[in-house]
Scaffold this motif. Sequence first.
Motif, short mmCIF file in Angstrom:
data_model
loop_
_atom_site.label_atom_id
_atom_site.label_comp_id
_atom_site.label_asym_id
_atom_site.label_seq_id
_atom_site.Cartn_x
_atom_site.Cartn_y
_atom_site.Cartn_z
N CYS A 1 19.26 1.63 14.03
CA CYS A 1 17.94 1.02 13.95
C CYS A 1 16.89 2.12 13.93
O CYS A 1 16.92 3.02 14.79
N ILE B 1 22.96 -7.82 22.27
CA ILE B 1 23.92 -8.15 21.20
C ILE B 1 25.31 -7.59 21.48
O ILE B 1 26.21 -7.74 20.66
N TRP C 1 20.56 -2.29 22.74
CA TRP C 1 21.61 -3.15 22.16
C TRP C 1 22.15 -4.16 23.17
O TRP C 1 23.05 -4.93 22.83
N ILE D 1 19.25 -1.01 10.02
CA ILE D 1 18.38 -1.99 10.64
C ILE D 1 16.97 -1.42 10.79
O ILE D 1 16.78 -0.41 11.48
N PRO E 1 17.80 -11.12 19.02
CA PRO E 1 19.18 -10.61 19.08
C PRO E 1 20.20 -11.56 18.46
O PRO E 1 21.16 -11.11 17.83
N PRO F 1 16.72 -6.13 17.02
CA PRO F 1 17.78 -6.44 17.99
C PRO F 1 17.25 -6.85 19.36
O PRO F 1 17.95 -7.53 20.11
N VAL G 1 20.26 -11.09 14.74
CA VAL G 1 20.83 -9.80 14.34
C VAL G 1 22.35 -9.81 14.53
O VAL G 1 23.10 -9.44 13.62
N SER G 2 22.81 -10.25 15.70
CA SER G 2 24.26 -10.27 15.92
C SER G 2 24.93 -11.25 14.96
O SER G 2 26.02 -10.97 14.42
#
Length: 251
Positions: free
Chosen positions: A81, A25, A22, A105, A239, A235, A242-243
């Motif tokens: 995810c 993000i 992660w 996700i 990224p 992600p 996704v964010s």
Amino acid sequence: MADMLDLPLVLLHAFPLDSRMWNDIREPLSQRARLITPDQRGLGRTPLPVTSREPSLDDAARDLVALLDKLELEQVVLGGCSMGGYVALALLRLAPERVGGLVLIDTKASADKPEAAENRHALAKRADDEGIEGWLAGQLLPNLLAESTLGSRPDIAETVRDLVESQPAPGIAWAARAMAARPDSAGLLPGADVPALVLVGEHDTLTPYAEASAMAEALPRAELVTVPGAGHLTPLEHPAAVSGAILDWLG
């Protein structure tokens, strides 16, 4: 129920990675919400408990309930995810009152087909027998990342390889067996009357668009977003997309 914007956001990582997936993000999401990204049992920095019980994602969900209790959080927006999504659904079954929103996700609600479960057991046995060095990342990478990512973005492939190879073999084996044993969760979704975001990579072959679409249709209040050009690890591959999708959904 608390306003979703007031709730912490918990993101659960994919297999066979840890919460570092992660990293790209964290900053944008942390500006909007309290972000919590635990390592799951046996992976990253979280030890694998000594137990005689058969591996089950229900125990991973209980770990999360214990964490929420420790942090004194009655309810969170819960995301995951891949395997993290399976654990999120396990928690939805175990303690639905703790879930004020869902972010699913590159994951699916269906159980493994017999061949997939057999493959997971074979992977677990090899991890037990040989460790994971020299074979696991190479075996999994072609399915984890889109072909375009593998071909044109070697930095992403190297990041994923490093994440995979840094995991403890016993944790890999436990997680593989727990995923193989997980039940079908499709029946949970119609009763999950909370805001939900379902994200899927355009080229995800492990949990493809059809699985994401089925979840979004079954959830009463879901939004479905496809991430162009991404495979199974959106992600890491895209990224910003996704964010951005999560932030738009949070409002």
